[in-house]
Design an enzyme around this catalytic site. Structure first.
Site, PDB file in Angstrom:
ATOM      1  N   CYS A 130       1.020  -1.041  -0.104  1.00 26.51           N
ATOM      2  CA  CYS A 130       0.132  -0.120   0.030  1.00 26.51           C
ATOM      3  C   CYS A 130       0.892   1.319  -0.060  1.00 26.51           C
ATOM      4  CB  CYS A 130      -0.861  -0.167   1.323  1.00 26.51           C
ATOM      5  SG  CYS A 130      -2.169   1.365   1.082  1.00 26.51           S
ATOM      6  N   THR A 382     -26.346   1.783  10.840  1.00 28.28           N
ATOM      7  CA  THR A 382     -27.364   1.560   9.992  1.00 28.28           C
ATOM      8  C   THR A 382     -28.155   2.801   9.665  1.00 28.28           C
ATOM      9  OG1 THR A 382     -29.228  -0.016   9.246  1.00 28.28           O
ATOM     10  CG2 THR A 382     -28.969   0.737  11.744  1.00 28.28           C
ATOM     11  N   TYR A 383     -28.771   2.960   8.497  1.00 31.09           N
ATOM     12  CA  TYR A 383     -29.566   4.248   8.382  1.00 31.09           C
ATOM     13  C   TYR A 383     -30.885   3.390   7.817  1.00 31.09           C
ATOM     14  CZ  TYR A 383     -25.091   6.466   7.793  1.00 31.09           C
ATOM     15  OH  TYR A 383     -23.881   6.769   8.257  1.00 31.09           O
ATOM     16  N   ASN A 384     -31.143   2.137   8.199  1.00 25.97           N
ATOM     17  CA  ASN A 384     -32.616   1.315   7.995  1.00 25.97           C
ATOM     18  C   ASN A 384     -32.767   1.387   6.489  1.00 25.97           C
ATOM     19  OD1 ASN A 384     -32.756   0.342  10.497  1.00 25.97           O
ATOM     20  ND2 ASN A 384     -33.116   2.300  10.967  1.00 25.97           N
ATOM     21  N   THR A 385     -31.638   1.288   5.518  1.00 26.25           N
ATOM     22  CA  THR A 385     -31.816   1.677   4.080  1.00 26.25           C
ATOM     23  C   THR A 385     -31.271   0.499   3.323  1.00 26.25           C
ATOM     24  OG1 THR A 385     -30.240   3.017   3.907  1.00 26.25           O
ATOM     25  CG2 THR A 385     -32.263   3.948   4.279  1.00 26.25           C
ATOM     26  N   GLU A 459     -23.250   2.993   0.628  1.00 25.72           N
ATOM     27  CA  GLU A 459     -23.514   1.744   1.206  1.00 25.72           C
ATOM     28  C   GLU A 459     -22.317   0.788   1.211  1.00 25.72           C
ATOM     29  OE1 GLU A 459     -28.325   1.066   0.937  1.00 25.72           O
ATOM     30  OE2 GLU A 459     -27.212   1.435  -0.873  1.00 25.72           O
TER      31      GLU A 459
END
Length: 488
Positions: A130, A382-385, A459
């Site tokens: 890297c 989480t964004y519940n999507t 995401e």
């Protein structure tokens, strides 16, 4: 950044290089060369990532006040804002935890001197070739007073650091092979010996930078323009644009979504959500026996060994990188080719929550707490999507990703049904996960684009945070277990 201004007629030609302009079109470059005779550097890429459109990253950092505040704090502490932070800004809660932990490891009071910390960062990131992170810590190493001779190669560093090379390579590629004998050799090396507190600090740094190398390659992080590998003086291609285009509101659009084939990926998210629903119903209806759960784990572990990380040839490290570590042929792929089996590590026998956390906190105060918060942040974020769908419980999917990575390292949770992994993670996703975690230097844009094609870039960055933290915790568990066995 200073704005370019038109030179007056009486300005003489000079050879000063202008380094604070990002892009310039051929017309402007021709005029500049004609009038001033100067060379204009341009970035090699467009934005912080090769995989994610620049406009998406910049849009996030502009509209989120919390992210702006985090950036300001980071710049005040480090006098820079690197591209890793810009990409992580999709998730400001995690970014804040990450920067706080990294700042503590590198700059606050601790067992190791500052230059040792950056040199260990060089050793760890060099194992995965890297160059971005290697160069970053070469500069930091020199800034805190490190000896430039050490940068000629690991053999020029103190014997104490050279001895760390063995566990560096084992943790990076085959952590299950680390034993208490490796620990004993470091702690009983006479005048070059490590203390337990120093070793804990070193192990946390090694695992942090192995996993951060994974994130760097997995998100296609580009070097900043001021880095040696971050700019060029060659004329721009016709597809790029100049600062004059930016001023006029022009630019080239990224056609990432248009090129993926809308028909082929239609319904991908809905299918995954349906499988999650079916699995939840099966959980409610029946529960597999412990024998069946163990069988499913062993099956998944064996199958994970057969996932091919990349079709590319072996990545041969350059001399600039390979001089910072030993045994360049040592890697995860060597293991899989021989058909060996990873021994099973039962999390119930040694876990982060019950064992590793307290050991780190005892020998390196506050760091265990910071690491635990960072692990929990990545795991529970989480964004519940899911893509365009809202009010979705993604806990099942997040757990499958985390446990699949630990499964590849032989770590088993008795209360998890590993049969769910094949239902939730398709082959292209598994290839991406294994490549990024085990051989991150082989990660390509094609791999990044081939999984979860209907999902947002934010995401996918969240996925990469999960992969990074799951990998770090897996390495830490093996290292801390070996240290515990030595102590007992």
């Amino acid at each position: 950044m200073r704005h370019a201004i038109a030179p007056s007629e009486n300005v003489e030609n000079n050879s000063n290089a202008v380094t604070d302009l990002f892009k310039i079109c051929t017309h402007c470059e021709r005029l500049t060369k004609k009038d001033l005779g100067i060379r204009i550097p341009r970035p090699l890429g467009s934005g912080p990532s090769r995989f994610i459109p620049e406009k998406e990253i910049l849009q996030v950092s502009k509209v989120d006040a919390r992210t702006q505040a985090i950036f300001e704090d980071a710049f005040a502490a480090l006098h820079r804002l690197d591209n890793i932070s810009l990409v992580m800004s999709f998730h400001p809660q995690y970014l804040e935890s990450f920067l706080r932990t990294q700042h503590y490891l590198l700059q606050m009071d601790g067992p190791l001197p500052l230059h040792y910390r950056h040199y260990i960062g060089i050793m760890a990131t060099a194992r995965h070739q890297c160059s971005y992170l290697v160069n970053l810590h070469v500069n930091d190493f020199l800034q805190v007073g490190g000896n430039p001779k050490w940068l000629n190669g690991l053999n020029e560093a103190p014997q104490k650091l050279q001895q760390l090379g063995e566990i560096n390579k084992i943790l990076a590629h085959r952590p299950w092979l680390l034993t208490k004998e490796h620990i004993e050799r470091l702690l009983k090396a006479e005048e070059h010996s490590w203390s337990l507190a120093e070793l804990i600090h070193a192990v946390v740094l090694l695992t942090h930078y192995h996993s951060l190398s994974s994130f760097t390659f997995g998100c296609g992080i580009m070097p900043e323009i001021n880095c040696d590998s971050g700019h060029t003086f060659r004329p721009p291609s016709i597809s790029q644009y100049c600062v004059c285009d930016i001023a006029n509101g022009n630019g080239h659009a990224n056609h990432h979504d248009d090129l993926l084939g809308d028909q082929e990926m239609c319904g991908e998210v809905e299918e995954l959500m349906e499988r999650m629903k079916q699995l939840q119903e099966c959980r409610d209806d029946e529960e597999a026996s412990q024998e069946e759960m163990a069988t499913r784990f062993e099956r998944e572990k064996t199958e994970s060994m057969l996932v091919v990380t990349s079709e590319d040839e072996e990545c041969v490290p350059s001399r600039e990188i390979s001089r910072h570590f030993e045994d360049t042929s040592y890697g995860y792929q060597d293991f899989s080719r021989r058909g060996e089996q990873v021994p099973t590590f039962r999390a119930q026998d040694y876990s982060w929550e019950d064992h590793g956390f307290s050991l780190v906190n005892r020998l390196y105060p506050d760091v265990g707490q910071m690491l635990d918060e960072k692990f929990q942040m990545a795991y529970n974020l989480t964004y519940n999507t899911m893509a365009t769908h809202k009010d979705v419980d993604t806990s099942m999917l997040r757990r499958a990703i985390w446990n699949y990575i630990h499964c590849m390292f032989g770590i088993r949770y008795d209360d998890y049904d590993y049969g769910e992994i094949n239902q939730l993670l398709d082959r292209s996703f598994k290839i991406y996960i294994k490549t990024m975690v085990c051989s991150p230097e082989k990660t390509t844009k094609r791999m990044y684009e081939s999984f979860w094609r209907q999902f947002q870039h934010s995401e996918k960055v969240h996925v990469n945070l999960l992969l990074m933290e799951a990998r770090m915790q897996a390495e830490l568990l093996y290292a801390l277990r070996a240290i515990t066995r030595y102590m007992t």
